[in-house]
Design an enzyme around this catalytic site. Structure first.
Site, PDB file in Angstrom:
ATOM      1  N   LYS A   1       0.849  -1.198   0.000  1.00 43.59           N
ATOM      2  CA  LYS A   1       0.000   0.000   0.000  1.00 43.59           C
ATOM      3  C   LYS A   1       0.884   1.249   0.000  1.00 43.59           C
ATOM      4  O   LYS A   1       0.712   2.164  -0.789  1.00 43.59           O
ATOM      5  CB  LYS A   1      -0.907  -0.037   1.228  1.00 43.59           C
ATOM      6  CG  LYS A   1      -1.852   1.109   1.353  1.00 43.59           C
ATOM      7  CD  LYS A   1      -2.781   0.893   2.549  1.00 43.59           C
ATOM      8  CE  LYS A   1      -3.559   2.165   2.850  1.00 43.59           C
ATOM      9  NZ  LYS A   1      -4.441   2.015   3.998  1.00 43.59           N
TER      10      LYS A   1
ATOM     11  N   GLU B   1      10.707  -4.608   4.297  1.00 39.63           N
ATOM     12  CA  GLU B   1      10.737  -6.042   3.941  1.00 39.63           C
ATOM     13  C   GLU B   1      10.399  -6.220   2.459  1.00 39.63           C
ATOM     14  O   GLU B   1      11.084  -6.930   1.716  1.00 39.63           O
ATOM     15  CB  GLU B   1       9.694  -6.836   4.763  1.00 39.63           C
ATOM     16  CG  GLU B   1      10.051  -7.044   6.209  1.00 39.63           C
ATOM     17  CD  GLU B   1       9.536  -5.921   7.105  1.00 39.63           C
ATOM     18  OE1 GLU B   1       9.274  -4.806   6.583  1.00 39.63           O
ATOM     19  OE2 GLU B   1       9.425  -6.149   8.316  1.00 39.63           O
TER      20      GLU B   1
ATOM     21  N   GLY C   1      -4.744  -2.164   5.240  1.00 39.44           N
ATOM     22  CA  GLY C   1      -3.918  -3.284   4.776  1.00 39.44           C
ATOM     23  C   GLY C   1      -4.567  -4.639   5.029  1.00 39.44           C
ATOM     24  O   GLY C   1      -4.662  -5.476   4.128  1.00 39.44           O
ATOM     25  N   ARG C   2      -5.045  -4.849   6.252  1.00 38.74           N
ATOM     26  CA  ARG C   2      -5.599  -6.164   6.587  1.00 38.74           C
ATOM     27  C   ARG C   2      -6.986  -6.387   5.991  1.00 38.74           C
ATOM     28  O   ARG C   2      -7.580  -7.455   6.181  1.00 38.74           O
ATOM     29  CB  ARG C   2      -5.588  -6.382   8.100  1.00 38.74           C
ATOM     30  CG  ARG C   2      -6.239  -5.288   8.915  1.00 38.74           C
ATOM     31  CD  ARG C   2      -5.838  -5.393  10.384  1.00 38.74           C
ATOM     32  NE  ARG C   2      -6.308  -4.278  11.188  1.00 38.74           N
ATOM     33  CZ  ARG C   2      -5.670  -3.117  11.320  1.00 38.74           C
ATOM     34  NH1 ARG C   2      -4.537  -2.907  10.661  1.00 38.74           N
ATOM     35  NH2 ARG C   2      -6.145  -2.170  12.092  1.00 38.74           N
TER      36      ARG C   2
ATOM     37  N   GLU D   1      -4.522  -6.990  15.275  1.00 39.94           N
ATOM     38  CA  GLU D   1      -4.042  -5.673  14.854  1.00 39.94           C
ATOM     39  C   GLU D   1      -5.187  -4.647  14.947  1.00 39.94           C
ATOM     40  O   GLU D   1      -4.958  -3.467  15.176  1.00 39.94           O
ATOM     41  CB  GLU D   1      -3.497  -5.736  13.422  1.00 39.94           C
ATOM     42  CG  GLU D   1      -2.421  -4.687  13.160  1.00 39.94           C
ATOM     43  CD  GLU D   1      -1.623  -4.943  11.893  1.00 39.94           C
ATOM     44  OE1 GLU D   1      -0.382  -4.968  11.974  1.00 39.94           O
ATOM     45  OE2 GLU D   1      -2.225  -5.115  10.828  1.00 39.94           O
TER      46      GLU D   1
ATOM     47  N   HIS E   1      -4.082 -33.083  19.114  1.00 35.77           N
ATOM     48  CA  HIS E   1      -2.903 -33.814  19.605  1.00 35.77           C
ATOM     49  C   HIS E   1      -1.836 -32.851  20.106  1.00 35.77           C
ATOM     50  O   HIS E   1      -0.686 -33.242  20.294  1.00 35.77           O
ATOM     51  CB  HIS E   1      -2.345 -34.699  18.490  1.00 35.77           C
ATOM     52  CG  HIS E   1      -3.340 -35.717  18.048  1.00 35.77           C
ATOM     53  ND1 HIS E   1      -3.350 -37.011  18.530  1.00 35.77           N
ATOM     54  CD2 HIS E   1      -4.410 -35.616  17.213  1.00 35.77           C
ATOM     55  CE1 HIS E   1      -4.364 -37.678  17.981  1.00 35.77           C
ATOM     56  NE2 HIS E   1      -5.023 -36.842  17.181  1.00 35.77           N
TER      57      HIS E   1
ATOM     58  N   LYS F   1       9.666  -0.805  14.681  1.00 37.80           N
ATOM     59  CA  LYS F   1      10.251  -0.392  13.396  1.00 37.80           C
ATOM     60  C   LYS F   1      11.261   0.723  13.637  1.00 37.80           C
ATOM     61  O   LYS F   1      12.363   0.705  13.085  1.00 37.80           O
ATOM     62  CB  LYS F   1       9.157   0.162  12.477  1.00 37.80           C
ATOM     63  CG  LYS F   1       8.331  -0.853  11.757  1.00 37.80           C
ATOM     64  CD  LYS F   1       7.571  -0.126  10.633  1.00 37.80           C
ATOM     65  CE  LYS F   1       6.260  -0.772  10.310  1.00 37.80           C
ATOM     66  NZ  LYS F   1       5.397   0.044   9.464  1.00 37.80           N
TER      67      LYS F   1
HETATM   68  C1  G6Q Z   1      -2.415  -3.982   7.991  1.00 43.58           C
HETATM   69  C2  G6Q Z   1      -1.201  -3.296   8.349  1.00 43.58           C
HETATM   70  C3  G6Q Z   1       0.072  -3.967   7.907  1.00 43.58           C
HETATM   71  C4  G6Q Z   1       0.449  -3.684   6.467  1.00 43.58           C
HETATM   72  C5  G6Q Z   1       1.894  -4.090   6.250  1.00 43.58           C
HETATM   73  C6  G6Q Z   1       2.343  -3.868   4.832  1.00 43.58           C
HETATM   74  O1  G6Q Z   1      -3.515  -3.565   8.216  1.00 43.58           O
HETATM   75  O2  G6Q Z   1      -1.272  -1.985   7.972  1.00 43.58           O
HETATM   76  O3  G6Q Z   1       0.048  -5.353   8.094  1.00 43.58           O
HETATM   77  O4  G6Q Z   1      -0.401  -4.343   5.589  1.00 43.58           O
HETATM   78  O5  G6Q Z   1       2.719  -3.385   7.128  1.00 43.58           O
HETATM   79  O6  G6Q Z   1       2.220  -2.529   4.491  1.00 43.58           O
HETATM   80  P1  G6Q Z   1       2.326  -2.070   2.997  1.00 43.58           P
HETATM   81  O7  G6Q Z   1       1.209  -2.688   2.246  1.00 43.58           O
HETATM   82  O8  G6Q Z   1       2.242  -0.576   3.024  1.00 43.58           O
HETATM   83  O9  G6Q Z   1       3.646  -2.571   2.482  1.00 43.58           O
END
Ligand code: G6Q
Length: 549
Positions: free
Chosen positions: A206, A212, A267-268, A353, A384, A511
């Site tokens: 996003k 990463e 994002g989620r 989150e 188990h 972070k």
């Molecule tokens: C989700 C969070 C988080 C996000 C990641 C990746 O709701 O905001 O999990 O999706 O940190 O972020 P980017 O999509 O900006 O790389």
């Protein structure tokens, strides 16, 4: 004390809990032959049975009063209208627009967002059709056989979970991989068996600033260019899903190959947007649309159905009942469906989150428990491993169980064995086993004088709350509905707890500290701002790497 815990609805629930806690759930079943009918709902092919929770009709009535008093309906409508309910970031929350199959206009600052949503959907259709038909080729003219989604968190877990869950519908000639971890082993393990000429990278971010994802995408680009030896190859092998046009361009991805989404998609909650491109490529756009349809129908159900029959609202309210009034610890999700084995991890992010917050929407610390710890495991594996604690531990953890009536792999009577386990565990959790039953069983097994220790160890207290979902078969539409149930469950709880479910400030501090530590690992740059543990560990790692490398 907060307004919530001071409210008459909260206090009524507290008083009621004291009464009902004295009556075993087994007894509630014996006293009411209609209990299952009373406490279950149907939605399309999905049956939701919540009768094994420690509730009666008064509980539901009081929980509905709590929802009414805290404006659940009004807040739902506010979300659907696009009001900026994410108050700390002043953003709208409109994942429902991404799956608005009615196309009803949804206006944001006077502009109908459905226009842009539909534009991106048709771009996804066009692109995924081209990849699937072999029309989209790599730099050397070969068709794509492997797709690698590079993203993390919300840009990884959703599409990964859906691709995995709908494996029976994927094409074997286009394999899909997901790379998320900063650990270089993740990307190296993935690309080591692939051919750069036939591999397509979907970079999902996003912000397009996530270290990463950018680091993994850079590694992938180097890997491609090592073989291709021509920068023009990048536009054939990289596409981006992002809100950040400039950063995508700067990375070297052709803006033509960029799929957009918007800051009102969290994002989620983004798998329904272009972030779901790997789903469309693997399953075909029509299946992606089935997924959207399943979620859309739940959106309508959640908005319009009275809370007494509203599955996501009930899920949220039952969670509050168990969490805040029975003081349960955690919430387990147990899909008796191998293809849903990533579902608990996806829900972990969605729920933890969103609702892992300790201040309310006005910034005041809350005086009640908010989001539980979510975990789970597919099928009988958990039985188990950790089910011991669920049956006989001192911590109460409600569980959700889910299963398909028909397996995608009906092999002899194996699915019946799975179904028997699916049915037995919740029954055992609810009923438990008393002293008389234990002694009777021990006698029947030939043990005439069992020790008291043995007897006690075999008693199950019962009254462990759980809810169950049964659906016909795990299709894209059913999966879309299941995910949307949980999204709106999380929303319901966030409204009642008066927290902002749509930011994630808690991921920031780590972070920041990692950014400060990074230079100290590769130079003598001592910062001295750390505690003695962190500083000594930095020194230890630097020493070891200097010796070993
Ligand atoms: C989700 C969070 C988080 C996000 C990641 C990746 O709701 O905001 O999990 O999706 O940190 O972020 P980017 O999509 O900006 O790389």
């Amino acid at each position: 004390m907060s307004k919530l815990t001071e409210s008459k609805e909260w206090k009524a629930l507290q008083a009621h809990q004291k009464d009902i806690a004295r009556i075993p759930v087994r007894k509630l079943f014996e006293d009411d032959p209609q209990r299952f009918q009373r406490f279950s709902c149907r939605f399309n092919d999905i049956l939701f049975d919540y009768s094994k929770n420690h509730i009666d009709q008064t509980t539901i009535d009081l929980l509905v009063q709590l929802a009414d008093a805290n404006g659940l309906r009004e807040q739902t409508l506010a979300m659907y209208r696009g009001e900026p309910i994410n108050n700390t970031e002043n953003r709208s929350v409109l994942h429902i627009a991404l799956r608005n199959r009615s196309n009803r206009p949804i206006k944001l600052n006077g502009k109908d967002v459905m226009h842009e949503v539909n534009l991106q959907l048709s771009k996804m259709q066009h692109f995924s059709d081209k990849v699937r038909s072999g029309e989209w080729v790599g730099y050397s003219g070969k068709k794509i056989t492997n797709v690698v989604n590079i993203g993390i968190g919300g840009s990884d877990l959703g599409p990964k979970m859906v691709r995995h869950a709908l494996k029976p519908y994927t094409r074997p000639d286009i394999r899909c991989h997901f790379v998320s971890n900063m650990d270089p082993t993740d990307i190296m393990n993935t690309i080591s068996g692939l051919n750069p000429e036939t591999t397509l990278f979907l970079v999902a971010s996003k912000s397009f600033t996530t270290p990463e994802t950018l680091t993994n995408a850079e590694t992938a680009k180097e890997w491609l260019l090592k073989t291709a030896q021509d920068r023009r190859a990048v536009c054939k092998h990289f596409v981006a899903m992002s809100t950040n046009y400039d950063a995508v361009k700067q990375f070297g991805i052709d803006p033509e190959n960029m799929f957009e989404f918007w800051d009102w998609v969290g994002g989620r909650y983004s798998l329904w947007s272009a972030v779901g491109l790997s789903i469309a490529v693997g399953l075909g756009m029509y299946r992606f649309e089935e997924l959207l349809q399943g979620a859309y129908e739940v959106d309508e159900h959640f908005r319009d159905t009275p809370f007494e029959q509203n599955i996501p609202a009930l899920m949220g309210l039952l969670g509050i009942w168990n969490n805040n009034f029975f003081h349960s610890h955690g919430h387990a999700v147990m899909p008796y469906d191998q293809n849903l084995d990533i579902f608990p991890r996806f829900l972990q992010q969605l729920d933890m989150e969103s609702n892992g917050k300790y201040v309310d929407r006005d910034g005041n610390p809350v005086d009640y428990a908010t989001g539980p710890i979510i975990w789970g495991e597919a099928g009988t594996n958990g039985q188990h491993a950790f089910f011991q604690l669920l049956h006989q531990g001192t911590q109460l953890a409600p569980c959700d169980f889910m299963v398909a009536a028909v397996n995608h792999n009906e092999v002899h009577s194996r699915h019946e064995k799975l179904l028997a386990n699916f049915l037995a565990q919740p029954e055992a959790m609810m009923r438990g086993k008393n002293r008389e039953q234990v002694i009777e069983e021990l006698h029947a097994s030939g043990l005439k004088n069992p020790s008291e220790t043995l007897i006690q160890s075999k008693i199950f207290p019962g009254n462990r709350p759980n809810s169950m979902f049964i659906y016909d078969k795990l299709t894209a539409k059913t999966l879309g509905s299941l995910i949307a149930f949980y999204e709106h469950k999380v929303f319901t709880q966030g409204i009642i707890w008066n927290i902002n479910s749509f930011d994630q400030m808690g991921v920031e501090l780590g972070k920041q500290l990692a950014n400060a530590i990074l230079p100290e690992l590769s130079s003598d740059n001592v910062n001295n701002q750390h505690d003695s543990s962190t500083q000594s560990l930095i020194n230890e790692i630097v020493d070891r790497r200097n010796t070993l490398m």
